[in-house]
Write an enzyme that holds these catalytic residues in place. Structure first.
Site, PDB file in Angstrom:
ATOM      1  N   GLU A 159      34.019  50.469  40.865  1.00 45.84           N
ATOM      2  CA  GLU A 159      35.439  50.188  40.633  1.00 45.84           C
ATOM      3  C   GLU A 159      35.904  50.679  39.254  1.00 45.84           C
ATOM      4  OE1 GLU A 159      35.822  45.965  41.621  1.00 45.84           O
ATOM      5  OE2 GLU A 159      36.027  46.516  43.735  1.00 45.84           O
ATOM      6  N   ASP A 213      31.836  42.377  50.510  1.00 42.33           N
ATOM      7  CA  ASP A 213      32.357  41.625  49.367  1.00 42.33           C
ATOM      8  C   ASP A 213      32.181  40.149  49.696  1.00 42.33           C
ATOM      9  OD1 ASP A 213      33.575  40.975  46.992  1.00 42.33           O
ATOM     10  OD2 ASP A 213      35.108  42.515  47.165  1.00 42.33           O
ATOM     11  N   GLU A 251      38.095  33.612  46.072  1.00 43.18           N
ATOM     12  CA  GLU A 251      38.950  34.804  46.080  1.00 43.18           C
ATOM     13  C   GLU A 251      39.480  35.118  47.473  1.00 43.18           C
ATOM     14  OE1 GLU A 251      36.996  38.295  44.552  1.00 43.18           O
ATOM     15  OE2 GLU A 251      38.665  39.605  45.087  1.00 43.18           O
TER      16      GLU A 251
END
Ligand code: GCW
Length: 712
Positions: A325, A399, A427
């Protein structure tokens, strides 16, 4: 008027009882360490007979913490003054000390087992010393004593029988860490409980009282390390001015057995001249490169390590997100992850520091399927890492989705110790707004059989080192803590902090057991209420899966924010940041084909898993759309078609949330009023948002299935 001591104590007790009464307000700050008086009158009476005074041998800060904790805890729980003493002269003494310090117990107690407990383990045992009835809490080191003291209090908090008690407890996993994704400016990435606890602008001069409360809470669970800053690391953390602040925190945490670690930015050695604007490549040094094979770069890290250890002699090590990322890394110089990790490991090795090198990488050139990329990048490197390097991977291959199969990399690195990274902060599971108890999910992962060495090769055995005989073991939880008064935003999110710590200490505990403890310590000891609340918690994660991503769906959330649904999300800088890439809905069906005729991700699992996942008929339905593109009319085990089952799952998810709200409403007046209101408000929002998930997803998928939504 002269009031006797007994009357004063009685008044204190009554006040504590009143305080405990549901009408009064609990803001959640005390977490699971409330120490309200034992509510069962008979048990209270017995405890009062069994416990008269406390003797803690040792003069260190840790011993003082143990004294304070036991004194406050027992005073509160027993509603009577339990004094500290230094002599053995009556029944009911709680004796706390290491074997070396406790000559007097050596004869009376079976201490052989103690030695086998190693560091941090503890023993709690009742028996007689010099003719007096006593309970001893012993360990080989003071941190073990602290853990034992907290466990002893937990026994009383959960109203456990103390008669003829004999408990030995030992940490199975060595490094039990929290990972904070806290930025230096106070924002917390994916944090939903306020701002960072660390007041960098005030440190080191001002030491917020909350730092020791934080350490105490972690120590009560056995968490023994904390990574203070975000893995998307700002290189400034390694500047001397920050290291002084970090040293101050380390000083506060040390007596609680907590070591500090830092996330580092791989390009730290470069000078500002070489920063790339709006990129994460930035440094604080004076070099033009951070190539791990460059001698100046290597020296830079050695010097930096020496400097860090001057400030923090027991510094734990580095956590690294590299080539992921946009974070810089060794691949920027055509070097491997092993080259990068080994350079840092070398710099730390003379100080017994470790490197935790993250495997959360998904370079699009590696494979068309994101789920396969970490495995493909890391498996060829097994055996190439220095002994003080961990590879740290998230539980799933994509993820922290509500449900994924286990990251297959865990079975495929026999020569490299791996840390398991779990995410406490929700999240993808409704932030701190949704009530989702995560322990059942973590147990599902830990008990997942990878078959790496035949049946019984569970993830837990990889993580605790027993499967591959790892020389070091670790687990990490991305913290859900912020400066909100109640620490975690949602009161029930505290249960996830609690559960993570308990499982890190002992992964054999069940999610049910942990919920039972947490409820009794944090809310109520009334059996019927405990059962009701536990039932709500235990099904809450499955409900979340059902109203968000049932049957193996994943990554269909709204972009960036990751809270609500976004199944139609199709435009992003990368294909694997869209939703359509993952669900692949079309007129023929739904799901990502990862079989041998699709992306072949199934081949990353050992037999018989790969065959089981590969076959649509044997693939567990909870992973069906993860591994298969399934026709809308495919008949499921229930007899319903895929489309009908999808509708059914979405509706059962929202139904569960409605049920939680109804159940919770019945608790009015029976638990603390402030907590009641706080949870009531959040459940209302969760009810609404779960339905938004359901309706958005079903309406969207209906465009492809062209079938009627059933179950309304
Ligand atoms: O899931 C993603 C998160 C990022 C996070 C990243 C990671 C810290 O959305 O916020 O960055 O994972 O784990 O590195």
């Amino acid at each position: 008027m002269k009031i006797s001591g007994k009357i004063i104590l009685f008044i204190i007790f009554i006040c504590q009882c009143i305080h405990h009464s549901p009408a009064f307000s609990d803001d959640g700050y005390e977490l699971w360490m409330k120490y309200h008086p034992v509510s069962d009158a008979l048990k209270l009476k017995t405890y009062r007979q069994q416990i008269s005074s406390i003797m803690v041998s040792g003069t260190s800060e840790t011993c003082q913490i143990i004294r304070d904790e036991l004194k406050n805890g027992l005073n509160g729980l027993l509603g009577k003054k339990v004094p500290l003493t230094t002599s053995l002269s009556r029944n009911g003494l709680i004796i706390v000390g290491t074997l070396e310090n406790l000559n007097m117990i050596k004869k009376s107690f079976d201490t052989k087992q103690l030695l086998a407990l190693g560091k941090e383990g503890f023993l709690i045992q009742s028996g007689k010393v010099a003719g007096y009835r006593c309970t001893i809490i012993s360990a080989n080191d003071e941190i073990g004593l602290l853990y034992g003291a907290f466990h002893f209090l937990r026994l009383i908090q959960t109203q456990t029988d103390l008669d003829k008690i004999f408990i030995i407890s030992k940490s199975i996993i060595q490094y039990r860490l929290l990972n904070h994704w806290d930025n230096l400016d106070g924002r917390v990435e994916r944090g939903y409980a306020g701002r960072s606890l660390w007041k960098w602008n005030e440190l080191p001069e001002k030491v917020d009282g909350r730092y020791s409360d934080y350490a105490r809470a972690n120590a009560s669970l056995g968490i023994n390390g904390t990574v203070l800053n975000n893995v998307n690391a700002n290189p400034d953390i390694l500047k001397p001015e920050y290291l002084k602040k970090v040293a101050k925190l380390a000083e506060v945490f040390r007596p609680y057995g907590i070591r500090v670690f830092l996330s580092i930015n791989f390009s730290s050695p470069i000078s500002a001249k070489f920063h790339i604007e709006r990129s994460r490549r930035a440094g604080i040094g004076d070099l033009s490169t951070s190539d791990p094979m460059n001698p100046e770069v290597r020296q830079w890290w050695k010097d930096k390590a020496a400097e860090i250890y001057r400030f923090i002699p027991d510094f734990g090590g580095f956590l690294v997100k590299a080539n992921s990322e946009g974070m810089p890394g060794p691949q920027d110089y055509n070097r491997t992850h092993a080259d990068g990790a080994n350079m840092l490991a070398e710099a730390l090795s003379s100080y017994s520091g470790v490197v935790m090198w993250r495997a959360f990488v998904y370079n699009a050139d590696t494979d068309l399927d994101r789920a396969k990329r970490a495995y493909k990048e890391f498996v060829p490197l097994d055996g190439q890492f220095r002994p003080n390097v961990f590879v740290q991977a998230k539980n799933g291959p994509v993820d922290f989705q509500p449900r994924e199969p286990v990251q297959p990399l865990f079975g495929a690195m026999p020569k490299t110790p791996m840390t398991l990274e779990l995410q406490l902060t929700q999240e993808y599971l409704g932030h701190s707004t949704h009530l989702v108890y995560l322990a059942p999910m973590w147990k599902e992962y830990l008990e997942f059989d990878l078959y790496a060495k035949g049946p019984g090769s569970t993830l837990a055995k990889v993580v605790d080192g027993s499967l591959f005989d790892y020389k070091m073991t670790g687990i990490a939880g991305v913290a859900n803590i912020g400066d909100d008064r109640n620490w975690c935003g949602h009161f029930f999110a505290q249960a996830n902090w609690y559960a993570y710590g308990r499982l890190a200490w002992d992964h054999t505990l069940s999610a049910d057991q942990i919920a039972n403890e947490w409820i009794r310590m944090s809310l109520t000891n009334e059996d019927s209420l405990v059962l009701t609340i536990k039932k709500m918690m235990m099904g809450s994660r499955e409900a979340c899966v059902n109203y968000m991503t049932p049957l193996g769906l994943h990554h269909i959330m709204q972009p960036d924010f990751h809270y609500g649904p976004g199944p139609d999300h199709a435009n992003a800088p990368r294909l694997d940041w869209t939703s359509v890439y993952y669900h692949r809905a079309d007129s023929t069906g739904l799901g990502f084909d990862r079989t041998t005729s699709g992306s072949n991700a199934v081949s990353q699992y050992f037999s018989p898993l790969r065959e089981e996942f590969n076959d649509i008929y044997t693939c567990p339905e909870k992973y069906l759309l993860w591994f298969h593109h399934v026709p809308w009319n495919y008949v499921m085990h229930s007899g319903r078609t895929l489309w009908q089952e999808l509708c059914y799952k979405y509706y059962s998810g929202t139904g569960y949330v409605d049920q939680m709200a109804t159940t919770w409403a019945l608790l009015k007046g029976r638990i603390d009023s402030q907590i009641f209101q706080h949870v009531t408000d959040r459940l209302k929002k969760q009810q609404k948002d779960a339905k938004i998930w359901r309706d958005t997803c079903l309406n969207y998928f209906q465009r492809f299935s062209q079938m009627e939504i059933v179950g309304k």
